[in-house]
Design an enzyme around this catalytic site. Structure first.
Site, PDB file in Angstrom:
ATOM      1  N   SER A 235       0.628  -0.971  -0.084  1.00 51.46           N
ATOM      2  CA  SER A 235       0.199   0.098   0.148  1.00 51.46           C
ATOM      3  C   SER A 235       0.433   1.780   0.239  1.00 51.46           C
ATOM      4  O   SER A 235       1.417   1.715  -1.286  1.00 51.46           O
ATOM      5  CB  SER A 235      -1.199  -0.299   1.381  1.00 51.46           C
ATOM      6  OG  SER A 235      -2.309   1.102   0.950  1.00 51.46           O
ATOM      7  N   ASP A 258      -0.256  -3.925  -3.782  1.00 56.07           N
ATOM      8  CA  ASP A 258      -1.068  -3.147  -3.570  1.00 56.07           C
ATOM      9  C   ASP A 258      -0.904  -1.723  -3.575  1.00 56.07           C
ATOM     10  O   ASP A 258      -0.922  -0.979  -3.056  1.00 56.07           O
ATOM     11  CB  ASP A 258      -2.196  -3.925  -3.178  1.00 56.07           C
ATOM     12  CG  ASP A 258      -3.567  -3.833  -3.221  1.00 56.07           C
ATOM     13  OD1 ASP A 258      -3.696  -3.500  -4.712  1.00 56.07           O
ATOM     14  OD2 ASP A 258      -4.725  -3.771  -2.271  1.00 56.07           O
ATOM     15  N   HIS A 313      -7.288  -5.764  -0.496  1.00 57.86           N
ATOM     16  CA  HIS A 313      -6.853  -4.563   0.090  1.00 57.86           C
ATOM     17  C   HIS A 313      -5.644  -5.509   1.146  1.00 57.86           C
ATOM     18  O   HIS A 313      -4.648  -5.927   1.519  1.00 57.86           O
ATOM     19  CB  HIS A 313      -6.436  -3.343   0.574  1.00 57.86           C
ATOM     20  CG  HIS A 313      -5.300  -2.640   0.400  1.00 57.86           C
ATOM     21  ND1 HIS A 313      -4.619  -2.180  -0.404  1.00 57.86           N
ATOM     22  CD2 HIS A 313      -5.317  -1.385   1.356  1.00 57.86           C
ATOM     23  CE1 HIS A 313      -3.535  -2.127   0.044  1.00 57.86           C
ATOM     24  NE2 HIS A 313      -3.698  -1.191   1.156  1.00 57.86           N
TER      25      HIS A 313
END
Length: 362
Positions: A235, A258, A313
């Site tokens: 992330s 991600d 996620h």
């Protein structure tokens, strides 16, 4: 609703609220914490590494201290007072690794991965992927960033006083890009400083950890191959890894889980010359974010973008291994793919990419 849900699930005293998988590779995995320096310009990380097997080895707590439950409650639930309930639910969970286990010697040296966590998390919440990589012969340094993006973190002053650094949301009236861009540059610089730390160790310089557990960092001196170094993250940590490639030429490649591409300025895209593996989940990415990844892949034929179907996620974090009800209380809907399968796909793709671009024997 969340506190009631957590209270109903309060069986954490049995240690059954989280079952992280052990590494599937040929090596046993050891783990220790390292803190260097007495200011926030120092470093704090959890180290995962191949270790010698030892019967009855102690396992570390997944949530290392109660203060981290407070940080998670504030960030994920928006209610810091839920921390005691969160602590009941997950506070006794362990990571299936040997705490302070003896490093397994390696005459050729282990390759190194610097790992950057996502927003609102901290160094221990990626233990499953870090354990898996270490079981295949990597030393993995999972940083805890001090840019106010961790759920909470701390450093110890020279007077042995703990100073805590809380999570900070975007200040009112400030544009998010500028706030997050400053953070991502600090994070990438921390990745570079972590690499410098290991270079110092390999060069024979004494690097004392100020934590009291007594793991001797000098054993790493002849057991690292610092010609084989990668940077990885999830992330906010994914885009941190991309930026770290720009800041430090010693990083051979990056694995971005991600990645949240928003904070990276457009001017830097032409400077990302090393290969990147983007491993995305099905439910998180936006067309704008994927377009930025494709911009990088168009400049480097070895950069790859893959999407794991049936994942969300959080499936690239340890939270994926929470029981379904507790997961849904905190995050909402979970992915349809079994989390063990998701971890296997992610780790196998990352390992193949790392072995190729770090010129490792397969």
């Amino acid at each position: 609703a969340e506190p009631v849900c957590l209270a109903r699930l309060g069986c954490g005293s049995m240690g059954g609220m989280l079952a992280l998988p052990p590494g599937q590779g040929p090596h046993q995995v050891g783990c220790t914490d390292v803190m260097v320096g007495h200011t926030r310009q120092g470093l704090f990380l959890r180290l995962f590494y191949p270790c010698l097997a030892r019967a009855g080895a102690a396992e570390p707590l997944w949530i290392p201290r109660p203060e981290y439950c407070g940080g998670l409650a504030a960030v994920a639930l928006g209610r810091r007072w839920c921390s005691s309930l969160l602590s009941i639910a997950i506070g006794s969970c362990k990571v299936p690794v040997s705490w302070n286990g003896a490093l397994k010697p390696c005459s050729t040296g282990y390759p190194l991965i610097i790992f950057s966590h996502g927003m609102g998390t901290f160094r221990t919440l990626y233990s499953s992927i870090c354990t898996e990589l270490a079981s295949w012969g990597f030393v993995v340094a999972a940083l805890e960033h001090r840019d106010h993006s961790a759920a909470t973190t701390y450093f110890c002053t020279a007077e042995a006083v703990e100073e805590w650094i809380p999570f900070q949301r975007v200040p009112q009236g400030q544009k998010e890009f500028y706030f997050r861009n400053k953070q991502v540059h600090q994070r990438a610089q921390e990745c570079v400083r972590a690499l410098r730390l290991f270079q110092d160790m390999a060069g024979g310089r004494a690097v004392p950890s100020i934590l009291p557990q007594g793991w001797d960092l000098s054993v790493l001196k002849d057991n690292l191959d610092l010609t084989k170094v990668a940077v990885m993250g999830h992330s906010f940590g994914g885009v941190t890894a991309v930026l770290a490639l720009v800041k430090e030429p010693s990083f051979g490649c990056a694995v971005a889980l991600d990645a949240w591409m928003f904070p990276l300025e457009n001017l830097l895209y032409p400077e990302v010359t090393k290969p990147v593996l983007f491993i995305n989940t099905e439910k998180f990415q936006t067309p704008e974010s994927v377009a930025k990844m494709k911009r990088l892949s168009s400049r480097n034929s070895q950069t790859r973008i893959v999407t794991v179907l049936g994942t969300v996620h959080e499936d690239q974090t340890d939270f994926a291994f929470l029981p379904g009800k507790l997961f849904s209380c905190i995050f909402g809907r979970r992915g349809t793919l079994d989390p063990h399968r998701a971890l296997a796909i992610t780790s196998q793709a990352a390992l193949a990419f790392l072995q190729r671009h770090l010129s490792m024997a397969q």
